[in-house]
Motif scaffolding. Structure first.
Motif, mmCIF file in Angstrom:
data_model
loop_
_atom_site.group_PDB
_atom_site.id
_atom_site.type_symbol
_atom_site.label_atom_id
_atom_site.label_comp_id
_atom_site.label_asym_id
_atom_site.label_seq_id
_atom_site.Cartn_x
_atom_site.Cartn_y
_atom_site.Cartn_z
ATOM 1 N N SER A 179 41.806 38.761 46.231
ATOM 2 C CA SER A 179 43.004 38.966 45.074
ATOM 3 C C SER A 179 44.319 38.497 45.036
ATOM 4 O O SER A 179 44.905 38.168 46.529
ATOM 5 C CB SER A 179 43.009 41.150 45.966
ATOM 6 O OG SER A 179 43.900 40.729 47.368
ATOM 7 N N GLY A 180 45.264 38.807 44.392
ATOM 8 C CA GLY A 180 46.730 38.097 44.401
ATOM 9 C C GLY A 180 46.554 36.787 43.668
ATOM 10 O O GLY A 180 47.672 36.515 43.817
ATOM 11 N N MET A 181 45.615 36.271 43.716
ATOM 12 C CA MET A 181 45.985 34.538 43.465
ATOM 13 C C MET A 181 46.078 34.324 41.856
ATOM 14 O O MET A 181 46.166 35.711 41.033
ATOM 15 C CB MET A 181 44.400 33.990 43.733
ATOM 16 C CG MET A 181 43.179 34.157 42.879
ATOM 17 S SD MET A 181 41.788 34.038 43.208
ATOM 18 C CE MET A 181 41.833 32.248 42.537
ATOM 19 N N LEU A 182 46.799 33.292 42.017
ATOM 20 C CA LEU A 182 47.334 33.160 40.373
ATOM 21 C C LEU A 182 46.016 32.237 39.764
ATOM 22 O O LEU A 182 45.965 31.535 39.842
ATOM 23 C CB LEU A 182 48.795 32.280 41.195
ATOM 24 C CG LEU A 182 49.658 32.171 41.341
ATOM 25 C CD1 LEU A 182 50.737 31.390 41.332
ATOM 26 C CD2 LEU A 182 50.402 34.208 41.168
ATOM 27 N N LEU A 183 46.404 33.255 38.684
ATOM 28 C CA LEU A 183 45.484 32.501 37.645
ATOM 29 C C LEU A 183 45.756 32.460 36.257
ATOM 30 O O LEU A 183 46.903 33.190 35.405
ATOM 31 C CB LEU A 183 43.876 33.634 36.832
ATOM 32 C CG LEU A 183 43.148 34.642 38.470
ATOM 33 C CD1 LEU A 183 42.337 35.041 37.520
ATOM 34 C CD2 LEU A 183 42.514 33.596 39.205
ATOM 35 N N ASN A 184 45.808 30.408 35.599
ATOM 36 C CA ASN A 184 46.666 30.817 34.404
ATOM 37 C C ASN A 184 45.481 31.016 33.501
ATOM 38 O O ASN A 184 46.362 30.880 32.068
ATOM 39 C CB ASN A 184 46.603 29.106 34.220
ATOM 40 C CG ASN A 184 46.847 28.245 35.446
ATOM 41 O OD1 ASN A 184 48.344 29.061 36.319
ATOM 42 N ND2 ASN A 184 46.473 27.141 35.836
ATOM 43 N N ARG A 185 44.554 31.692 33.174
ATOM 44 C CA ARG A 185 44.098 32.118 31.857
ATOM 45 C C ARG A 185 43.316 33.123 32.562
ATOM 46 O O ARG A 185 42.559 33.379 33.573
ATOM 47 C CB ARG A 185 43.498 31.216 30.964
ATOM 48 C CG ARG A 185 42.327 30.176 31.827
ATOM 49 C CD ARG A 185 41.497 29.200 31.548
ATOM 50 N NE ARG A 185 41.063 29.364 29.661
ATOM 51 C CZ ARG A 185 41.285 29.238 28.570
ATOM 52 N NH1 ARG A 185 41.298 27.534 29.142
ATOM 53 N NH2 ARG A 185 40.475 29.813 27.782
ATOM 54 N N PRO A 186 43.290 34.238 31.768
ATOM 55 C CA PRO A 186 42.311 35.630 32.191
ATOM 56 C C PRO A 186 40.469 34.734 32.741
ATOM 57 O O PRO A 186 39.807 33.575 32.273
ATOM 58 C CB PRO A 186 41.768 36.274 31.114
ATOM 59 C CG PRO A 186 43.216 35.537 30.348
ATOM 60 C CD PRO A 186 43.313 34.489 30.753
ATOM 61 N N VAL A 187 39.881 35.642 33.578
ATOM 62 C CA VAL A 187 38.265 35.655 33.711
ATOM 63 C C VAL A 187 37.790 36.404 33.596
ATOM 64 O O VAL A 187 38.486 37.613 32.571
ATOM 65 C CB VAL A 187 38.410 35.302 35.088
ATOM 66 C CG1 VAL A 187 38.967 34.604 36.158
ATOM 67 C CG2 VAL A 187 38.738 36.583 36.013
ATOM 68 N N VAL A 188 36.329 36.525 33.709
ATOM 69 C CA VAL A 188 35.308 37.105 32.676
ATOM 70 C C VAL A 188 34.345 38.191 33.827
ATOM 71 O O VAL A 188 33.596 37.104 33.610
ATOM 72 C CB VAL A 188 34.309 36.808 31.526
ATOM 73 C CG1 VAL A 188 34.196 38.081 30.808
ATOM 74 C CG2 VAL A 188 35.354 35.846 30.702
ATOM 75 N N LEU A 189 34.421 38.826 33.596
ATOM 76 C CA LEU A 189 33.491 40.780 34.752
ATOM 77 C C LEU A 189 32.569 41.302 34.177
ATOM 78 O O LEU A 189 33.135 41.415 33.125
ATOM 79 C CB LEU A 189 34.585 41.251 35.818
ATOM 80 C CG LEU A 189 33.982 41.363 36.473
ATOM 81 C CD1 LEU A 189 32.814 40.793 37.525
ATOM 82 C CD2 LEU A 189 34.616 42.588 36.873
ATOM 83 N N THR A 190 31.127 40.873 34.276
ATOM 84 C CA THR A 190 30.740 41.468 33.647
ATOM 85 C C THR A 190 29.981 42.132 34.273
ATOM 86 O O THR A 190 29.300 41.787 35.813
ATOM 87 C CB THR A 190 29.346 40.222 33.575
ATOM 88 O OG1 THR A 190 30.012 39.176 32.604
ATOM 89 C CG2 THR A 190 28.061 41.215 32.447
ATOM 90 N N LEU A 191 29.859 43.216 34.109
ATOM 91 C CA LEU A 191 29.533 45.043 34.444
ATOM 92 C C LEU A 191 28.273 45.640 33.895
ATOM 93 O O LEU A 191 28.436 45.550 32.808
ATOM 94 C CB LEU A 191 30.287 45.934 34.854
ATOM 95 C CG LEU A 191 31.503 45.165 35.692
ATOM 96 C CD1 LEU A 191 32.689 46.419 36.036
ATOM 97 C CD2 LEU A 191 30.979 45.517 36.901
#
Length: 944
Positions: free
Chosen positions: A606-618
């Motif tokens: 948590s807290g890491m910088l992301l340049n674009r969204p990631v996709v979490l599948t639940l």
């Protein structure tokens, strides 16, 4: 109109030669005029070779506004001649305006040519290509061509393709005003006016103008009530749309109630009232007035005050040592109540009781007093001390006897797991007594700190009170669903300890050992900020990812995390993890009537910088295929303090929502830019009750059964792969086998319990130990959505060991709801192969894919699709149509705010189609959009 026919390149050869000869003669003449010497030498040195012409000014694209012709200019040096060539034909020499000068720095001839292009010339051109012109310059070294300049007729239509519409919105609501400018050449630029003032989003962050020229007001304020106009302009004209009036209204809200007033009656029955006002806030701009009464009134009763009164005097006391006696009275006739006055006067009265002879009688009494009372006190004291010593001695003897009895019974402590699962073992197991092989020191108490074996599960009790119904076990008071306490027993027998081995056929145990080894080896070299993954084999995975991205997947659970390329900054690498939290190690995100619909998943760090969204599948267990929406679905995240906060509610997204949730029948995909702990919860949306998808799994002891007792366990779990996998792992450790595939059950939000009953038992050979006709699992235990496995047990007993066939029927249904029936025909002595409903070929170890192999769509094809669809199209054939074709158009404003909307859509498509692994759906969508050029690229470069 052209004054003379154009000449072709092949017809200008003689003319060019004559021009070059004339130029040479003119050069000799001019050089003689500028010579400083009076007498010229007989011979001149040879001049250096003249370079190719270089354009100092090239013609530029131009637009013909109305009927005004445009001027095209070009300048080159050195140049003996310059001519314009338009649409492949030479422009007449008489149409050129030529200027010639000398460059003072280089001494070379600079020639400039200008031609005029009229509207008639452009309109005479037929074909698909626009009207173009270019310059051709000559020198003694050769020719040079300039770039082409295109001449187009500028225009701007009058009618807007879409004009903004006025509306009324509530305070802090998101507002979208749409505008599609008229068709024009060049394309029109759009400005938004608010009360005739230009809107600048850089000055007011509450405004946002999209790439499609729409105006978005993130949160409507009172000051945003105004007239809005869309203005389109280019070099030809300036067009104004119709004015849209936006009214931001405020519905009234009640203030807090005032304190209740005092009762208006000082004594007896009266009234109290309290008030509130519609000022929090006050209704504005036509907002609704507050509903409800502004005044509340209730009855009150004020108790009347009662003054206190004295009771009668009590009798005089005996005469004391001070020669006085006394008497008392109380203020209880009546007692003062409700602020009444207290009795006035004294409560006690005393007086001399010897009439003045107290001193003389006391001296005579002391002289005649014998000494035996003092001796009596000493005797009584000794008796009391002896009695106390006897009581203490008896207590010591009782404690010693109790400790000796407990030491004798210590060796008979049985394992909790065998006590619970008696029917799952060949016989009742009891550890050997401690004094058989390794006698313990008599003073050493049993060590309860080491864990020999722990078991978590419910213990069943068939005890009933007198008032309970004989046909039902009330599960709310029975410990059926309560876990056993974790018994911690240390076994001192060395042979017993050496016989404890891990099951060789349990994949989860191997995974745990490998995970422990890897953490022990790598842990000293790297600094990990993620939770330990070795304790939960099969529920976690991790990988080191960089700029190329990748995919984390926990097999057989439906949980995955897609990290697109470019998400992690170039040159950085992160140890990313994905963990499914167990029900006994996390708090639930639900509250009130909400229910947990998915496993609680943590992704990080948590807290890491992301340049674009990631996709979490639940995966989720909400039943969605209903004609009307009956769910209110909410995504929640857990803070560092452990509290749960709402991230977004499906259908209520706004520009301030940090995520986008794509909902499918059995899973959901979350686009997010902040890693953490997430879970999906739901609540029934009136008037229809919502339904959860459950699974019913029937387990029995592993054959052969060597006991007369036989148990059947039926689990009621959520219809997600993770929940079923957890139950299979639990039963594998208990020695149970799954008899058949789990059956689905729709559990309705109706506050009715789940009822389980067994029927058609062959009573000649089998007997049910259950006293009640059925068992029930309370509604809230299931609807709360806790990930704890819920089950009921049916305990049976056969008449003899020779009986091996069992045929019965188990009915499971929700009261006033749907149900399922298990038809059981089994041989309890026949060893059946392990039955697993999970997909075959799945690995028990965590899997991850790193780099391009994690994505179905190659990067080259992906980039071409983005380049083709990111730019807005007046016909709407852009990323918006792709979103509608793929079914991702529930909230387009989320994608509109991204630098590459098409790229985010393709990331979501990758996550939704990770199972089928083909490009058919994407190719079909592009074909329907008419993007044949992109489809050709996919066919040639991709693997369709």
């Amino acid at each position: 109109m052209r004054s003379a026919p154009r000449r072709r390149d092949e017809d200008l050869g003689p003319l060019v030669l004559l021009l070059l000869v004339g130029t040479c003669v003119a050069s000799v003449t001019e050089s003689s005029d500028y010579s400083d010497a009076e007498v010229l030498p007989d011979s001149f040195p040879s001049a250096p070779a003249e370079p190719l012409p270089e354009f100092l000014l090239e013609p530029e694209d131009a637009f013909i506004v109305k009927n005004r012709p445009v001027q095209l200019r070009c300048r080159a040096s050195p140049a003996t001649q310059i001519y314009f060539k338009c649409n492949g034909e030479w422009v007449n020499q008489n149409d050129h305006v030529t200027r010639e000068s000398l460059d003072q720095m280089t001494g070379l001839v600079v020639r400039e040519v200008e031609v005029s292009v009229s509207r008639t010339q452009v309109e005479e051109l037929f074909g698909l290509e626009d009207y173009w012109c270019q310059c051709v310059a000559w020198s003694s070294a050769g020719t040079t061509k300039s770039t082409r300049a295109y001449v187009r007729i500028a225009y701007l239509r009058k009618n807007f393709e879409q004009e903004p519409l006025g509306r009324e919105v509530r305070l802090e609501q998101e507002v979208l005003l749409q505008c599609r400018p008229p068709e024009g050449m060049p394309a029109a630029e759009v400005d938004w006016l608010k009360n005739e003032d230009v809107i600048d989003p850089s000055q007011d962050s509450n405004f946002l103008i999209t790439i499609d020229h729409d105006l978005i007001i993130k949160q409507a304020r009172l000051l945003d009530t105004a007239n809005y106009t869309c203005v389109a302009r280019n070099v030809v004209a300036r067009r104004r749309s119709s004015t849209a009036t936006l009214i931001v209204y405020v519905s009234g809200g009640w203030s807090s109630w005032t304190e209740w007033s005092e009762c208006n009656a000082r004594c007896g029955r009266g009234w109290q009232r309290r008030t509130r006002s519609c000022t929090n806030p006050a209704p504005l701009n036509g907002g609704a007035f507050c509903e409800g009464p502004p005044v509340q009134r209730v009855t009150c009763t004020t108790l009347c005050p009662v003054d206190g009164g004295w009771t009668e005097w009590a009798k005089w006391s005996a005469c004391g040592t001070e020669c006085t006696h006394w008497r008392s009275r109380e203020c209880q006739a009546p007692q003062p109540l409700n602020g009444g006055k207290h009795c006035s006067g004294s409560m006690m009265e005393s007086k001399n009781c010897t009439e003045g002879f107290c001193h003389v009688q006391t001296l005579q009494y002391m002289k005649k007093k014998p000494l035996w009372p003092t001796m009596g006190v000493a005797v009584y004291t000794g008796l009391v001390v002896a009695l106390l010593l006897s009581v203490i001695l008896l207590l010591c003897v009782g404690v010693l006897a109790y400790r000796r009895r407990c030491r004798h019974l210590h060796g008979d402590i049985t394992d909790s797991s065998s006590a619970l699962t008696a029917a799952f073992h060949p016989g009742n197991y009891k550890p050997p007594r401690q004094d058989h092989s390794h006698p313990l020191h008599s003073s050493a108490p049993p060590d309860l700190t080491a864990t020999a074996g722990t078991f978590r599960g419910p213990l069943f009790s068939l005890q009933q009170s007198v008032n309970d119904s004989p046909h039902k076990i009330p599960m709310t008071t029975s410990p059926l669903l309560d876990p056993l306490p974790t018994l911690k027993i240390k076994v001192y027998n060395a042979s017993t300890l050496s016989s404890m081995e891990l099951p060789a056929d349990m994949c989860s145990s191997d995974g745990e050992i490998l995970s422990l080894k890897s953490v022990g080896t790598v842990g000293s070299k790297r600094d990990y900020h993620s939770p330990s993954l070795s304790r939960e084999p099969g529920l976690s995975t991790s990988a080191t990812l960089g700029n190329l991205g990748g995919r984390l997947t926990i097999p057989n659970t439906g949980v995955s995390l897609l990290v697109p390329p470019g998400t992690i900054p170039q040159g950085k690498f992160y140890e990313m993890y994905l963990i499914i939290s167990k029900w006994d190690k996390t708090t639930l995100p639900s509250e009130g009537s909400q229910t947990v619909l998915s496993p609680v998943v943590s992704c990080g760090p948590s807290g890491m910088l992301l340049n674009r969204p990631v996709v979490l599948t639940l995966p989720h267990c909400a039943q969605l295929d209903t004609p009307t929406p009956d769910w209110t679905l909410t995504l929640k995240t857990q803070t560092h303090q452990g509290a749960w906060e709402e991230v977004l509610t499906v259908g209520e997204e706004s520009l301030s929502s940090p995520c986008y949730l794509q909902l499918e029948e059995e899973c959901c995909h979350v686009l997010m830019e902040q890693l953490g702990t997430y879970g999906l919860v739901g609540q029934s949306c009136p008037p229809q009750p919502a339904c959860k998808r459950l699974q019913l799994a029937l387990f029995a002891p592993r054959a052969p059964c060597l006991s007369l007792d036989y148990s059947l366990r039926i689990y009621c779990i959520q219809d997600t792969p993770h929940a079923l996998k957890e139950v299979l792992d639990l039963e594998r450790s208990l020695g149970g086998v799954l008899l058949e595939d789990p059956k689905p059950l729709f559990f309705k939000d109706s506050y009715h319990n789940l009822r389980l009953s067994i029927h058609d038992i062959p009573h000649t050979h089998w007997r049910s130990k259950l006293l009640a006709k059925y068992q029930e699992i309370p509604f809230y235990h299931i609807w709360s959505g806790s990930q704890r496995p819920l089950y009921c047990t049916f305990s049976l007993e056969r008449s003899s060991l020779a009986v091996s066939q069992l045929a019965c029927k188990i009915c499971v249904r929700q009261v006033e709801g749907e149900g399922q029936i298990f038809q059981l025909h089994t041989d309890i002595q026949e060893t059946l192969p392990p039955h697993s409903p999970l997909p075959s070929g799945g690995s028990c170890l965590p899997s991850s894919q790193v780099g391009p192999y994690a994505f179905r769509l190659p990067s080259a094809i992906r980039q071409k699709i983005c380049n083709s669809l990111d730019a807005p199209s007046a016909r709407g054939c852009d990323w918006r149509l792709l979103a509608r074709s793929l079914g991702f158009d529930r909230y387009l404003n989320y994608f509109a705010t991204k630098p590459s909307p098409t790229g985010v859509l393709l990331d979501l498509w990758e996550a939704c189609h990770q199972g089928d692994a083909d490009l058919v759906s994407l190719a079909t969508a592009l074909e329907e959009m008419g993007k044949s050029e992109v489809l050709v690229v996919m066919t040639t470069d991709g693997d369709c």
